[in-house]
Write a protein that holds these residues in place. Structure first.
Motif, PDB file in Angstrom:
ATOM      1  N   TYR A  76       0.829  -1.195   0.000  1.00  0.00           N
ATOM      2  CA  TYR A  76       0.000   0.000   0.000  1.00  0.00           C
ATOM      3  C   TYR A  76       0.866   1.248   0.000  1.00  0.00           C
ATOM      4  O   TYR A  76       1.927   1.290   0.612  1.00  0.00           O
ATOM      5  N   GLY A  77       0.386   2.273  -0.680  1.00  0.00           N
ATOM      6  CA  GLY A  77       0.936   3.607  -0.558  1.00  0.00           C
ATOM      7  C   GLY A  77       2.033   3.955  -1.525  1.00  0.00           C
ATOM      8  O   GLY A  77       2.353   3.223  -2.456  1.00  0.00           O
ATOM      9  N   LYS A  78       2.603   5.106  -1.278  1.00  0.00           N
ATOM     10  CA  LYS A  78       3.604   5.699  -2.152  1.00  0.00           C
ATOM     11  C   LYS A  78       4.825   4.801  -2.347  1.00  0.00           C
ATOM     12  O   LYS A  78       5.401   4.756  -3.431  1.00  0.00           O
ATOM     13  N   TYR A  79       5.207   4.070  -1.304  1.00  0.00           N
ATOM     14  CA  TYR A  79       6.403   3.226  -1.380  1.00  0.00           C
ATOM     15  C   TYR A  79       6.061   1.747  -1.457  1.00  0.00           C
ATOM     16  O   TYR A  79       6.950   0.905  -1.364  1.00  0.00           O
ATOM     17  N   LEU A  86       2.470  -0.605   8.360  1.00  0.00           N
ATOM     18  CA  LEU A  86       1.876   0.696   8.668  1.00  0.00           C
ATOM     19  C   LEU A  86       0.998   0.668   9.917  1.00  0.00           C
ATOM     20  O   LEU A  86       0.569   1.710  10.396  1.00  0.00           O
ATOM     21  N   HIS A  87       0.724  -0.515  10.440  1.00  0.00           N
ATOM     22  CA  HIS A  87      -0.038  -0.690  11.683  1.00  0.00           C
ATOM     23  C   HIS A  87      -1.351   0.095  11.692  1.00  0.00           C
ATOM     24  O   HIS A  87      -1.710   0.711  12.690  1.00  0.00           O
ATOM     25  N   GLY A  88      -2.037   0.086  10.554  1.00  0.00           N
ATOM     26  CA  GLY A  88      -3.351   0.719  10.472  1.00  0.00           C
ATOM     27  C   GLY A  88      -3.322   2.215  10.227  1.00  0.00           C
ATOM     28  O   GLY A  88      -4.356   2.833  10.023  1.00  0.00           O
ATOM     29  N   ASN A  89      -2.161   2.831  10.256  1.00  0.00           N
ATOM     30  CA  ASN A  89      -2.041   4.273  10.021  1.00  0.00           C
ATOM     31  C   ASN A  89      -1.559   4.486   8.584  1.00  0.00           C
ATOM     32  O   ASN A  89      -0.376   4.366   8.294  1.00  0.00           O
ATOM     33  N   ARG A  97       7.605   7.968   7.267  1.00  0.00           N
ATOM     34  CA  ARG A  97       8.396   7.519   8.427  1.00  0.00           C
ATOM     35  C   ARG A  97       8.742   6.039   8.311  1.00  0.00           C
ATOM     36  O   ARG A  97       9.904   5.649   8.466  1.00  0.00           O
ATOM     37  N   VAL A  98       7.740   5.225   8.001  1.00  0.00           N
ATOM     38  CA  VAL A  98       7.955   3.777   7.929  1.00  0.00           C
ATOM     39  C   VAL A  98       8.855   3.425   6.742  1.00  0.00           C
ATOM     40  O   VAL A  98       9.736   2.566   6.858  1.00  0.00           O
ATOM     41  N   ALA A  99       8.676   4.098   5.614  1.00  0.00           N
ATOM     42  CA  ALA A  99       9.535   3.842   4.455  1.00  0.00           C
ATOM     43  C   ALA A  99      10.985   4.160   4.784  1.00  0.00           C
ATOM     44  O   ALA A  99      11.894   3.390   4.447  1.00  0.00           O
ATOM     45  N   ASP A 100      11.212   5.294   5.444  1.00  0.00           N
ATOM     46  CA  ASP A 100      12.582   5.648   5.834  1.00  0.00           C
ATOM     47  C   ASP A 100      13.174   4.609   6.775  1.00  0.00           C
ATOM     48  O   ASP A 100      14.312   4.171   6.597  1.00  0.00           O
ATOM     49  N   GLN A 101      12.401   4.184   7.761  1.00  0.00           N
ATOM     50  CA  GLN A 101      12.894   3.171   8.701  1.00  0.00           C
ATOM     51  C   GLN A 101      13.223   1.874   7.960  1.00  0.00           C
ATOM     52  O   GLN A 101      14.273   1.273   8.193  1.00  0.00           O
ATOM     53  N   TYR A 102      12.309   1.444   7.109  1.00  0.00           N
ATOM     54  CA  TYR A 102      12.518   0.204   6.349  1.00  0.00           C
ATOM     55  C   TYR A 102      13.792   0.287   5.514  1.00  0.00           C
ATOM     56  O   TYR A 102      14.645  -0.600   5.560  1.00  0.00           O
ATOM     57  N   VAL A 103      13.936   1.360   4.771  1.00  0.00           N
ATOM     58  CA  VAL A 103      15.090   1.500   3.877  1.00  0.00           C
ATOM     59  C   VAL A 103      16.392   1.594   4.656  1.00  0.00           C
ATOM     60  O   VAL A 103      17.376   0.927   4.317  1.00  0.00           O
ATOM     61  N   TYR A 104      16.419   2.394   5.718  1.00  0.00           N
ATOM     62  CA  TYR A 104      17.664   2.530   6.477  1.00  0.00           C
ATOM     63  C   TYR A 104      18.046   1.241   7.187  1.00  0.00           C
ATOM     64  O   TYR A 104      19.231   0.911   7.282  1.00  0.00           O
ATOM     65  N   ARG A 105      17.059   0.501   7.665  1.00  0.00           N
ATOM     66  CA  ARG A 105      17.371  -0.782   8.305  1.00  0.00           C
ATOM     67  C   ARG A 105      17.847  -1.817   7.296  1.00  0.00           C
ATOM     68  O   ARG A 105      18.764  -2.573   7.562  1.00  0.00           O
TER      69      ARG A 105
END
Length: 123
Positions: A76-79, A86-89, A97-105
Motif C-alpha cells: 500500500y501507498g507511495k512506497y 503501517l499498523h493501520g495508520n 516515516r515507515v519507508a525511511d525506517q525500512y530502507v535505512y534498516r
C-alpha cells in the motif's frame, strides 16, 4: 521454621528479586536503544542529501506513481510497503516515516535501495 529453611527462603527470594531487576533493566535498555535508533533514522530522513531525495522519489514513482493511496495486493501507498508495516495508520506522514525506517534498516540508504531495485525490480 528452622534457621536453614529461613536462610534458603531468603536467599531464593533475593535471587528472584535480583533476576527481576536485571530483566527490567534489560527491557528498559532495549526500549531506549530502539527509541534512539528510530529517532536517528527519522532525523536522517529529514536531512536527506539531494542524491538520497532523488533516489527516494525515483523509487516512489516506480512503485506507485507517487500516490499515497496506491494498492497492490498486500502492498500500500507511495512506497508500496506491506500494509502490516503501517499498523493501520495509512497517513502520508506515517508512510514516509515507515519507508525511511525500512530502507535505512534494510539497505542503509535510499541510494542503496534504488541500486537494489534496479537489479531486482523491487526493494
Amino acid at each position: 521454621m528452622n534457621n536453614n529453611v529461613k536462610s534458603n527462603f531468603k536467599s531464593n527470594l533475593f535471587k528472584l528479586f535480583a533476576a527481576l531487576v536485571l530483566a527490567f533493566t534489560a527491557i528498559v535498555a532495549v526500549q531506549t536503544f530502539t527509541t534512539n535508533t528510530s529517532t536517528n533514522q527519522t532525523v536522517q530522513a529529514a536531512t536527506l542529501s539531494r542524491r538520497e531525495r532523488a533516489a527516494k522519489e525515483w523509487i516512489a514513482m516506480h512503485e506507485s506513481g507517487g500516490s499515497y493511496t496506491a494498492r497492490n495486493d498486500v502492498c500500500y501507498g507511495k512506497y508500496q510497503l506491506n500494509i502490516a508495516y503501517l499498523h493501520g495508520n495509512l497517513s502520508a506522514r506515517n508512510q514516509e516515516r515507515v519507508a525511511d525506517q525500512y530502507v535505512y534498516r534494510r539497505y542503509g540508504s535510499w541510494v542503496n535501495a534504488k541500486r537494489f531495485w534496479l537489479a531486482h525490480h523491487w526493494y
